[in-house]
Scaffold this motif. Structure first.
Motif, PDB file in Angstrom:
ATOM      1  N   SER A   1       0.837  -1.202   0.000  1.00 57.10           N
ATOM      2  CA  SER A   1       0.000   0.000   0.000  1.00 57.10           C
ATOM      3  C   SER A   1       0.872   1.253   0.000  1.00 57.10           C
ATOM      4  CB  SER A   1      -0.915  -0.006   1.230  1.00 57.10           C
ATOM      5  OG  SER A   1      -0.120   0.062   2.405  1.00 57.10           O
ATOM      6  N   ASN A   2       2.161   1.063  -0.095  1.00 58.89           N
ATOM      7  CA  ASN A   2       3.081   2.192  -0.087  1.00 58.89           C
ATOM      8  C   ASN A   2       3.194   2.807  -1.479  1.00 58.89           C
ATOM      9  OD1 ASN A   2       3.812   1.783   2.667  1.00 58.89           O
ATOM     10  ND2 ASN A   2       5.096   0.093   2.020  1.00 58.89           N
TER      11      ASN A   2
ATOM     12  N   ILE B   1       6.711   4.930   2.202  1.00 60.60           N
ATOM     13  CA  ILE B   1       5.889   6.128   2.341  1.00 60.60           C
ATOM     14  C   ILE B   1       4.510   5.827   1.786  1.00 60.60           C
ATOM     15  CG2 ILE B   1       5.620   8.549   1.689  1.00 60.60           C
ATOM     16  CD1 ILE B   1       8.683   8.717   1.544  1.00 60.60           C
ATOM     17  N   LYS B   2       3.508   6.072   2.587  1.00 60.75           N
ATOM     18  CA  LYS B   2       2.125   5.807   2.196  1.00 60.75           C
ATOM     19  C   LYS B   2       1.517   7.012   1.475  1.00 60.75           C
ATOM     20  CE  LYS B   2       1.144   2.460   5.824  1.00 60.75           C
ATOM     21  NZ  LYS B   2       1.852   1.474   5.096  1.00 60.75           N
TER      22      LYS B   2
ATOM     23  N   TYR C   1       7.111  13.773   3.560  1.00 55.38           N
ATOM     24  CA  TYR C   1       8.343  13.564   4.295  1.00 55.38           C
ATOM     25  C   TYR C   1       9.389  14.586   3.891  1.00 55.38           C
ATOM     26  CZ  TYR C   1       7.096   9.006   6.214  1.00 55.38           C
ATOM     27  OH  TYR C   1       6.521   7.996   6.935  1.00 55.38           O
ATOM     28  N   GLY C   2      10.256  14.889   4.821  1.00 55.83           N
ATOM     29  CA  GLY C   2      11.462  15.649   4.540  1.00 55.83           C
ATOM     30  C   GLY C   2      12.628  14.801   4.983  1.00 55.83           C
ATOM     31  N   ILE C   3      13.696  14.829   4.244  1.00 55.96           N
ATOM     32  CA  ILE C   3      14.887  14.066   4.614  1.00 55.96           C
ATOM     33  C   ILE C   3      15.924  15.068   5.092  1.00 55.96           C
ATOM     34  CG2 ILE C   3      16.680  12.509   3.796  1.00 55.96           C
ATOM     35  CD1 ILE C   3      14.602  11.454   1.778  1.00 55.96           C
ATOM     36  N   ILE C   4      16.319  14.933   6.356  1.00 52.95           N
ATOM     37  CA  ILE C   4      17.250  15.879   6.954  1.00 52.95           C
ATOM     38  C   ILE C   4      18.502  15.151   7.428  1.00 52.95           C
ATOM     39  CG2 ILE C   4      15.435  17.485   7.634  1.00 52.95           C
ATOM     40  CD1 ILE C   4      15.676  16.379  10.494  1.00 52.95           C
ATOM     41  N   GLY C   5      19.561  15.904   7.562  1.00 60.23           N
ATOM     42  CA  GLY C   5      20.816  15.327   8.040  1.00 60.23           C
ATOM     43  C   GLY C   5      21.959  16.288   7.772  1.00 60.23           C
TER      44      GLY C   5
ATOM     45  N   ARG D   1      17.345  11.459  -4.953  1.00 60.50           N
ATOM     46  CA  ARG D   1      17.531  11.250  -6.396  1.00 60.50           C
ATOM     47  C   ARG D   1      17.287   9.791  -6.790  1.00 60.50           C
ATOM     48  NH1 ARG D   1      20.278  14.807  -9.529  1.00 60.50           N
ATOM     49  NH2 ARG D   1      21.492  13.155 -10.506  1.00 60.50           N
ATOM     50  N   VAL D   2      17.473   8.869  -5.860  1.00 57.11           N
ATOM     51  CA  VAL D   2      17.203   7.455  -6.129  1.00 57.11           C
ATOM     52  C   VAL D   2      15.710   7.222  -6.343  1.00 57.11           C
ATOM     53  CG1 VAL D   2      17.153   5.160  -5.033  1.00 57.11           C
ATOM     54  CG2 VAL D   2      19.255   6.508  -5.011  1.00 57.11           C
ATOM     55  N   ILE D   3      14.871   7.978  -5.643  1.00 52.51           N
ATOM     56  CA  ILE D   3      13.426   7.752  -5.707  1.00 52.51           C
ATOM     57  C   ILE D   3      12.888   7.868  -7.135  1.00 52.51           C
ATOM     58  CG2 ILE D   3      11.165   8.614  -4.964  1.00 52.51           C
ATOM     59  CD1 ILE D   3      12.529   9.315  -2.260  1.00 52.51           C
TER      60      ILE D   3
END
Length: 151
Positions: free
Chosen positions: A6-7, A35-36, A41-45, A56-58
């Motif tokens: 369901s993602n 991710i549903k 989402y935010g990707i932080i780091g 970029r992989v997504i």
């Protein structure tokens, strides 16, 4: 192959490895991410942690060295180049260092990718404004990029 899930986004054991002067660098190491529909989402780091590489992989702007990438139940790594181009049109992303057109308002910048779609100007504007509302930026719709904060 279509993933039974369901993602909307499903990354399985994704790894991205770069070689630099004979050294191997793992920019993304064995990431699993689901991710549903409707989630944001935010990707932080830290700088250099692999955030942009992972994003970029997504949509396969960056091919993973290993793992599977499913978007909308479709294994992107099995698609032909034309199929991948079509799939990318359904994937929306905003990168940290995106390029806004200074001559367009925020709404105009969001509308821009929709110019190639066969929809009316009114529908395009409505859709773009809806996207701004979704991320809480509707109050900036008529603001030009130079008036926005970098944060």
């Amino acid at each position: 192959m279509v993933a039974e899930t369901s993602n909307v986004i499903d990354l399985q054991n994704v790894r991205v490895t770069f070689k630099n002067s004979g050294q191997e660098l793992r920019a993304v190491d064995d990431v699993n991410l689901q991710i549903k529909q409707g989630d944001i989402y935010g990707i932080i780091g830290y700088s250099g942690a692999g955030k942009s590489t992972l994003v970029r992989v997504i949509n396969l702007l960056q091919q993973p060295s290993a793992g599977q990438v499913f978007v909308g139940g479709q294994d992107l790594r099995t698609l032909t180049a034309p199929q991948l181009r079509h799939a990318r049109q359904q994937i929306g992303m905003i990168f940290q260092h995106f390029n806004l057109m200074k001559s367009r308002t925020v709404l105009g910048n969001v509308e821009y990718p929709l110019l190639g779609k066969k929809i009316s100007q009114q529908d395009r504007r409505k859709r773009a404004f809806s996207l701004l509302q979704r991320v809480g930026l509707e109050e900036y719709a008529n603001t030009f990029p130079e008036r926005l904060s970098g944060g």
